[in-house]
Each structure stands twice: as C-alpha cells, then as structure tokens.
Design an enzyme around this catalytic site. Structure first.
Site, PDB file in Angstrom:
ATOM      1  N   HIS A  94     -16.017  44.662   4.849  1.00  0.00           N
ATOM      2  CA  HIS A  94     -15.483  43.328   4.562  1.00  0.00           C
ATOM      3  C   HIS A  94     -14.818  42.744   5.808  1.00  0.00           C
ATOM      4  O   HIS A  94     -14.438  43.484   6.715  1.00  0.00           O
ATOM      5  CB  HIS A  94     -14.403  43.430   3.472  1.00  0.00           C
ATOM      6  CG  HIS A  94     -14.926  43.787   2.120  1.00  0.00           C
ATOM      7  ND1 HIS A  94     -14.456  44.861   1.407  1.00  0.00           N
ATOM      8  CD2 HIS A  94     -15.856  43.184   1.339  1.00  0.00           C
ATOM      9  CE1 HIS A  94     -15.088  44.920   0.239  1.00  0.00           C
ATOM     10  NE2 HIS A  94     -15.939  43.916   0.177  1.00  0.00           N
TER      11      HIS A  94
ATOM     12  N   CYS B 296      -6.996  46.875   0.004  1.00  0.00           N
ATOM     13  CA  CYS B 296      -7.808  46.677  -1.210  1.00  0.00           C
ATOM     14  C   CYS B 296      -7.239  47.386  -2.422  1.00  0.00           C
ATOM     15  O   CYS B 296      -7.692  47.162  -3.537  1.00  0.00           O
ATOM     16  CB  CYS B 296      -9.257  47.066  -0.973  1.00  0.00           C
ATOM     17  SG  CYS B 296      -9.456  48.664  -0.330  1.00  0.00           S
TER      18      CYS B 296
HETATM   19  C1  CIR Z   1     -16.830  49.399  -2.292  1.00  0.00           C
HETATM   20  O1  CIR Z   1     -17.735  49.769  -1.520  1.00  0.00           O
HETATM   21  O2  CIR Z   1     -16.877  48.329  -2.895  1.00  0.00           O
HETATM   22  C2  CIR Z   1     -15.657  50.318  -2.487  1.00  0.00           C
HETATM   23  N1  CIR Z   1     -16.078  51.668  -2.436  1.00  0.00           N
HETATM   24  C3  CIR Z   1     -14.594  50.050  -1.446  1.00  0.00           C
HETATM   25  C4  CIR Z   1     -14.018  48.680  -1.517  1.00  0.00           C
HETATM   26  C5  CIR Z   1     -13.003  48.447  -0.476  1.00  0.00           C
HETATM   27  N2  CIR Z   1     -12.462  47.149  -0.567  1.00  0.00           N
HETATM   28  C6  CIR Z   1     -11.785  46.556   0.407  1.00  0.00           C
HETATM   29  O3  CIR Z   1     -11.668  47.105   1.493  1.00  0.00           O
HETATM   30  N3  CIR Z   1     -11.328  45.331   0.181  1.00  0.00           N
END
Ligand code: CIR
Length: 254
Positions: free
Chosen positions: A162, A249
């Site tokens: 992201h 996150c």
């Molecule tokens: C994903 O790949 O969506 C999750 N395993 C990790 C999300 C991490 N989100 C973030 O850094 N905002």
C-alpha cells in the site's frame, strides 16, 4: 490530526491464512495476541480510548482494520477492498462505524480501494493506485471527499503493498518515506526523512498525539527520528509483518 479514539480488532487463529508476499514464515498466533495487546496498551497510554472488536475467524486479515475504512473529521468512508477474500470485512466494521459517525459513505464496484493506500497530510488526502486500489476506486473517494470540502490526489504505487507501507506523516510538515517516495514530485513540499533500504518496513509509522510509534527493531530509523527531535515508541509487530501488515493497519484512529 490529534486523535482521541481508536478501533482495533483482535487477531484470529486464522491469521496464518492471511494474504502475504513476505517470506518470513507463518505468524505464531499466541505471539500475535501478545503483540496486539501491547499495541493496544500503547495506544491507550498515548491517550486513546480504544474499542476492541472480537476476532473474526472467517476473515484472517480482519485484524488489519485500517484497510476497510477511511475516517475523516466529517465522515467515515467504508472501502471496497481490492482482495476478494477481504471484501466481507466491510460488513463487519459497518455497525461500529455507524455508532460513531453520523455520515457513512461507501466505495463500490467496480472501484476498489484499501484505506492503507490513503495518507492524510494536513487535510489533504493522497491516494495510492496499487494492486488493491483502482483508479475508479480513487475517483469515487475523491468525489466523496469533495462533498465534504476535502481534496484528494492520486499517486502511483510501484512497490510495496500500500502507499502507507512506504510513507507516513509525522506532523511538522515532515514525512518518513522510502527512497521510492522521497523523490516523488508530489511530496517535495515536505521535509522527508528517508528510511534506510534495509529498514523499509519502518516507513509505516504512526503519529499519535505527538509521539511516533514505530515497529520494534529498526534502530537506524529510531536514531534518525530521535535526531530529528521526535519522541519514539517502539512496538513489536513481527507476527503481523509476516502477513504484510504494517503498524498503522492494526487500528483506525479518529
Ligand atoms: C493483506 O494483504 O491485505 C493483509 N495481509 C495485510 C494488510 C496490511 N494493511 C496495511 O498495511 N494497511
């Protein structure tokens, strides 16, 4: 922006099935629970009232609550996550957001958007176009922001999951960023602290009421931040890093 509240969701034993590109092995659930609990304690110590939602077994990535909503001073915007396995997380978060926000908006198909791709800097919103966030999703978000008198701009994300995996706003016109973004024209009006290439994971940091939370173990970045005058709080999040999760996150702040 100063925050008073945060929403988190406890990790589920299904965390090991979370989406990942990291080659760091499987997360250890008990360790993830301990790290999550310390993360929550840190948010509380920094002055936030924290709502802790129960773990969700069917959604391994649901602990990464930041991706399913963008919270602004005027409204909550529930996203349409780009990963099919994460789309159902929006229904899980909706009731709690409706309890806190009078105005709730939605990103909808065919647009996709993960709020991990959206960074707010002094009232302006920068939206990463990534594998998860489409140009259509970003356009929908820009239109919603306009309705509330806010501005949004798009930025391509070439590396990293992201936009916020690679860039954080620390207040005082200062960004912490990887080399990919420190030279980006759109960010040149800010002072930029560039993270060392071995510590790119630490570029995802969180400014909470004057202190900067950073993932534990990134010594060079801590030195840089302290040298620049920031007070730093290190928090261990290694089990979440194994499934591509950054520090920010794990919570929604407002
Ligand atoms: C994903 O790949 O969506 C999750 N395993 C990790 C999300 C991490 N989100 C973030 O850094 N905002």
């Amino acid at each position: 922006m100063n925050f008073t509240k945060a929403i988190v969701r406890k990790p589920s034993p299904s965390l090991e099935k979370g989406l990942t590109t990291a080659k760091l092995g499987l997360p250890v659930f008990e360790k993830a629970v301990r790290q999550h609990s310390k993360y929550v304690q840190t948010l509380k110590r920094l002055g936030l009232e924290v709502t802790e939602l129960e773990a969700s077994d069917p959604f391994p990535d649901a602990t990464f609550v930041e991706d399913v909503a963008l919270l602004t001073p005027h409204c909550a915007i529930i996203t349409n996550p780009g990963a099919p396995s994460r789309k159902g997380e929006t229904k899980l978060i909706e009731p709690i957001l409706k309890s806190f926000f009078e105005n709730v908006e939605y990103i909808s198909e065919p647009g996709t958007l993960d709020a991990g791709d959206v960074i707010e800097i002094e009232g302006e919103y920068f939206i990463g176009i990534s594998e998860r966030t489409s140009a259509k999703g970003a356009q929908q978000l820009i239109l919603i922001l306009h309705q509330y008198g806010l501005q949004g701009y798009t930025v391509p994300v070439q590396d990293g999951l992201h936009l916020k995996s690679s860039i954080s706003y620390l207040g005082n016109n200062t960004l912490l960023a990887t080399a990919d973004f420190s030279n980006h024209p759109i960010f040149q009006k800010y002072n930029i602290i560039e993270v060392n290439e071995e510590e790119t994971y630490a570029a995802n940091a969180l400014l909470i009421n004057g202190k900067v939370m950073v993932p534990r173990g990134f010594y060079h970045t801590v030195d840089q931040l302290e040298h620049a005058g920031f007070e730093v709080e290190e928090v261990a999040v290694s089990e979440f890093e194994k499934v591509d999760g950054g520090l920010s996150c794990l919570s929604l702040r407002f």
